[in-house]
Design an enzyme around this catalytic site. Structure first.
Site, mmCIF file in Angstrom:
data_model
loop_
_atom_site.group_PDB
_atom_site.id
_atom_site.type_symbol
_atom_site.label_atom_id
_atom_site.label_comp_id
_atom_site.label_asym_id
_atom_site.label_seq_id
_atom_site.Cartn_x
_atom_site.Cartn_y
_atom_site.Cartn_z
ATOM 1 N N ARG A 234 0.855 -1.190 0.000
ATOM 2 C CA ARG A 234 0.000 0.000 0.000
ATOM 3 C C ARG A 234 0.890 1.238 0.000
ATOM 4 O O ARG A 234 1.928 1.274 0.687
ATOM 5 C CB ARG A 234 -0.900 0.034 1.245
ATOM 6 C CG ARG A 234 -2.114 -0.877 1.196
ATOM 7 C CD ARG A 234 -3.135 -0.458 0.119
ATOM 8 N NE ARG A 234 -4.287 -1.364 0.048
ATOM 9 C CZ ARG A 234 -4.395 -2.406 -0.749
ATOM 10 N NH1 ARG A 234 -3.409 -2.716 -1.576
ATOM 11 N NH2 ARG A 234 -5.491 -3.159 -0.749
ATOM 12 N N GLU A 263 -2.376 7.668 -4.907
ATOM 13 C CA GLU A 263 -2.809 6.992 -6.139
ATOM 14 C C GLU A 263 -4.293 7.193 -6.458
ATOM 15 O O GLU A 263 -4.704 7.078 -7.616
ATOM 16 C CB GLU A 263 -2.487 5.497 -6.080
ATOM 17 C CG GLU A 263 -3.324 4.703 -5.093
ATOM 18 C CD GLU A 263 -3.018 3.204 -5.134
ATOM 19 O OE1 GLU A 263 -1.828 2.849 -5.067
ATOM 20 O OE2 GLU A 263 -3.976 2.411 -5.241
ATOM 21 N N HIS A 295 -0.937 -0.094 -9.715
ATOM 22 C CA HIS A 295 -1.690 -1.036 -8.875
ATOM 23 C C HIS A 295 -2.231 -2.201 -9.696
ATOM 24 O O HIS A 295 -3.445 -2.434 -9.765
ATOM 25 C CB HIS A 295 -2.827 -0.297 -8.157
ATOM 26 C CG HIS A 295 -3.195 -0.959 -6.853
ATOM 27 N ND1 HIS A 295 -3.467 -0.246 -5.713
ATOM 28 C CD2 HIS A 295 -3.323 -2.265 -6.505
ATOM 29 C CE1 HIS A 295 -3.760 -1.083 -4.729
ATOM 30 N NE2 HIS A 295 -3.671 -2.319 -5.198
HETATM 31 P P1 NAI Z 1 -1.452 -11.286 5.118
HETATM 32 O O1 NAI Z 1 -2.430 -10.832 6.116
HETATM 33 O O2 NAI Z 1 -1.369 -12.732 4.754
HETATM 34 O O3 NAI Z 1 0.026 -10.812 5.558
HETATM 35 C C1 NAI Z 1 0.307 -9.584 6.133
HETATM 36 C C2 NAI Z 1 1.429 -9.787 7.118
HETATM 37 O O4 NAI Z 1 1.780 -8.520 7.660
HETATM 38 C C3 NAI Z 1 1.043 -10.691 8.287
HETATM 39 O O5 NAI Z 1 2.003 -11.716 8.463
HETATM 40 C C4 NAI Z 1 1.003 -9.747 9.475
HETATM 41 O O6 NAI Z 1 1.375 -10.368 10.692
HETATM 42 C C5 NAI Z 1 2.019 -8.710 9.047
HETATM 43 N N1 NAI Z 1 1.911 -7.479 9.826
HETATM 44 C C6 NAI Z 1 0.812 -6.927 10.398
HETATM 45 N N2 NAI Z 1 1.132 -5.811 11.069
HETATM 46 C C7 NAI Z 1 2.464 -5.649 10.902
HETATM 47 C C8 NAI Z 1 3.377 -4.688 11.371
HETATM 48 N N3 NAI Z 1 2.999 -3.662 12.135
HETATM 49 N N4 NAI Z 1 4.672 -4.826 11.014
HETATM 50 C C9 NAI Z 1 5.080 -5.865 10.241
HETATM 51 N N5 NAI Z 1 4.261 -6.818 9.781
HETATM 52 C C10 NAI Z 1 2.960 -6.706 10.107
HETATM 53 O O7 NAI Z 1 -1.737 -10.389 3.827
HETATM 54 P P2 NAI Z 1 -1.281 -10.659 2.328
HETATM 55 O O8 NAI Z 1 -2.367 -11.371 1.605
HETATM 56 O O9 NAI Z 1 0.091 -11.221 2.312
HETATM 57 O O10 NAI Z 1 -1.258 -9.164 1.759
HETATM 58 C C11 NAI Z 1 -0.326 -8.220 2.204
HETATM 59 C C12 NAI Z 1 -0.686 -6.849 1.667
HETATM 60 O O11 NAI Z 1 -0.540 -6.823 0.247
HETATM 61 C C13 NAI Z 1 -2.167 -6.444 1.882
HETATM 62 O O12 NAI Z 1 -2.347 -5.865 3.152
HETATM 63 C C14 NAI Z 1 -2.405 -5.448 0.783
HETATM 64 O O13 NAI Z 1 -2.179 -4.156 1.286
HETATM 65 C C15 NAI Z 1 -1.343 -5.778 -0.272
HETATM 66 N N6 NAI Z 1 -1.930 -6.205 -1.551
HETATM 67 C C16 NAI Z 1 -1.585 -5.512 -2.689
HETATM 68 C C17 NAI Z 1 -2.112 -5.865 -3.923
HETATM 69 C C18 NAI Z 1 -1.716 -5.181 -5.192
HETATM 70 O O14 NAI Z 1 -2.354 -5.421 -6.230
HETATM 71 N N7 NAI Z 1 -0.703 -4.345 -5.215
HETATM 72 C C19 NAI Z 1 -3.094 -6.952 -4.004
HETATM 73 C C20 NAI Z 1 -3.331 -7.661 -2.766
HETATM 74 C C21 NAI Z 1 -2.780 -7.269 -1.581
#
Ligand code: NAI
Length: 330
Positions: A234, A263, A295
């Site tokens: 993000r 964005e 994105h």
């Molecule tokens: P997920 O929930 O599986 O993984 C997120 C990880 O971040 C978790 O392991 C969590 O413990 C960790 N986390 C939470 N708070 C934290 C902190 N303060 N410091 C460090 N780590 C922390 O989510 P997933 O599916 O891996 O997605 C991650 C991110 O990718 C989403 O939040 C979204 O913003 C982004 N995304 C971007 C897309 C794009 O098209 N560019 C599409 C899909 C997701």
């Protein structure tokens, strides 16, 4: 169920309609983004389907609630664009897509890293103009380099697995460490140490209050000089103006981003014939060692298909009064 689908692009219309064939919900496709001005277009719709740059704040939710909307379904995993508290107060349920091909984003992050490090986009532009000179196109081997992964969830772990295949050393930072990352040979360390020792830093944590500008001027002062930063998570995770300064001094050796703080007023539209007034993005794209995409990391057949199926399933479950398995956490 009558559903207003905002920010509907051609692919949204085709693939959501396809997913809806058996369910037969009445879909009202709207190309506009949801905002206080366009909320009226959802009048009479019990469900509203949105995307990441739609405005779903307390005011908009209030308008929607008054018009009879009871469900907001976001076609995304992240839901930082939705005022969850206001929705709860107004009795509007919010669902998202918790699970869709995390490979789509992880693979794209690797692609961006290769593109910026090996100057692939620049080289392609050159060869189209008949320029086959290699000057300015030198990159570095990823093999043997240290890759720092911030957020080792679904996407971060797949990204780490791919980088392990390149022969990289993996370090990670996460509020909630997982054995899956360690099983890849990854080592959890503090965020400051990670920034200091990584040749590449890739962001895969969600945007929360505590992660807003996790990469700010102070963090950029700590990175290993010449480090490449990749952000497919993000835009708000990075203080973009601080990144511009770090690029100017060479402290940051490269920047590859699929997401950008501002964005919402730029992405998902063709602005090629207009004057772009955002000076920061214009400065960013002027650097030879920066690559910006709009994105699109999630944008694969597999991911979009799953997003649309899950969205239709959630609308169906809501219509039948069933439990909403994809409801956003309280
Ligand atoms: P997920 O929930 O599986 O993984 C997120 C990880 O971040 C978790 O392991 C969590 O413990 C960790 N986390 C939470 N708070 C934290 C902190 N303060 N410091 C460090 N780590 C922390 O989510 P997933 O599916 O891996 O997605 C991650 C991110 O990718 C989403 O939040 C979204 O913003 C982004 N995304 C971007 C897309 C794009 O098209 N560019 C599409 C899909 C997701």
């Amino acid at each position: 169920m009558k559903t207003a689908v905002y920010s509907a692009r051609r692919y949204d219309k085709t693939m959501l309609a396809q997913a809806n064939e058996a369910a037969g919900h009445e879909l009202r496709f709207l190309e506009d983004r949801l905002s206080r001005e366009t909320a009226i277009l959802a009048k009479g719709c019990e469900a509203v389907c949105v995307f990441v740059n739609d405005t779903v704040d307390a005011e908009v939710l209030g308008i929607l609630a008054n018009q009879g909307t009871r469900l907001v379904a976001t076609r995304s995993t992240g839901y930082n664009h939705v005022d969850a508290h206001a929705a709860r107060e107004l009795g509007i349920a919010v669902v998202r897509v918790t699970d869709y091909s995390p490979n789509s984003v992880a693979e794209f992050a690797v692609g961006l890293l290769l593109a910026v490090n090996r100057k692939i986009a620049r080289a392609s532009v050159r060869t189209r103009e008949g320029n086959f000179d290699l000057d300015g196109l030198m990159g570095f081997d990823l093999h043997g380099k240290t890759v720092g992964v911030i957020g080792t969830g679904k996407i971060g772990t797949i990204f780490a697995r791919i980088m392990a295949g390149f022969g990289c050393t993996l370090v990670g930072y996460d509020r909630y460490p997982t054995p899956a990352f360690e099983a890849l040979g990854g080592r959890y360390i503090g965020v400051d140490e990670l920034l200091a020792c990584s040749d590449v830093v890739s962001l895969h944590c969600p945007l929360l209050e505590e992660t807003h500008h996790i990469v700010n001027a102070a963090a950029l002062a700590r990175v290993k000089r010449g480090c490449v930063l990749v952000n497919t998570s993000r835009g708000g995770l990075v203080d973009t103006e601080a990144a511009v300064q770090a690029l100017k001094t060479g402290q940051l050796g490269g920047l590859a981003i699929d997401v950008y703080e501002q964005e919402a007023s730029l992405f998902f539209q063709d602005l090629s014939s207009t004057i772009i007034t955002d000076d920061v993005i214009q400065r960013l794209v002027s650097f030879p060692n920066v690559i910006v995409t709009g994105h699109q990391a999630f944008f694969t057949v597999e991911a979009i298909g799953q997003i649309m199926r899950t969205t239709i399933d959630s609308i169906g479950a809501f219509a039948r009064g069933e439990e909403l398995v994809n409801r956003i956490p309280d």
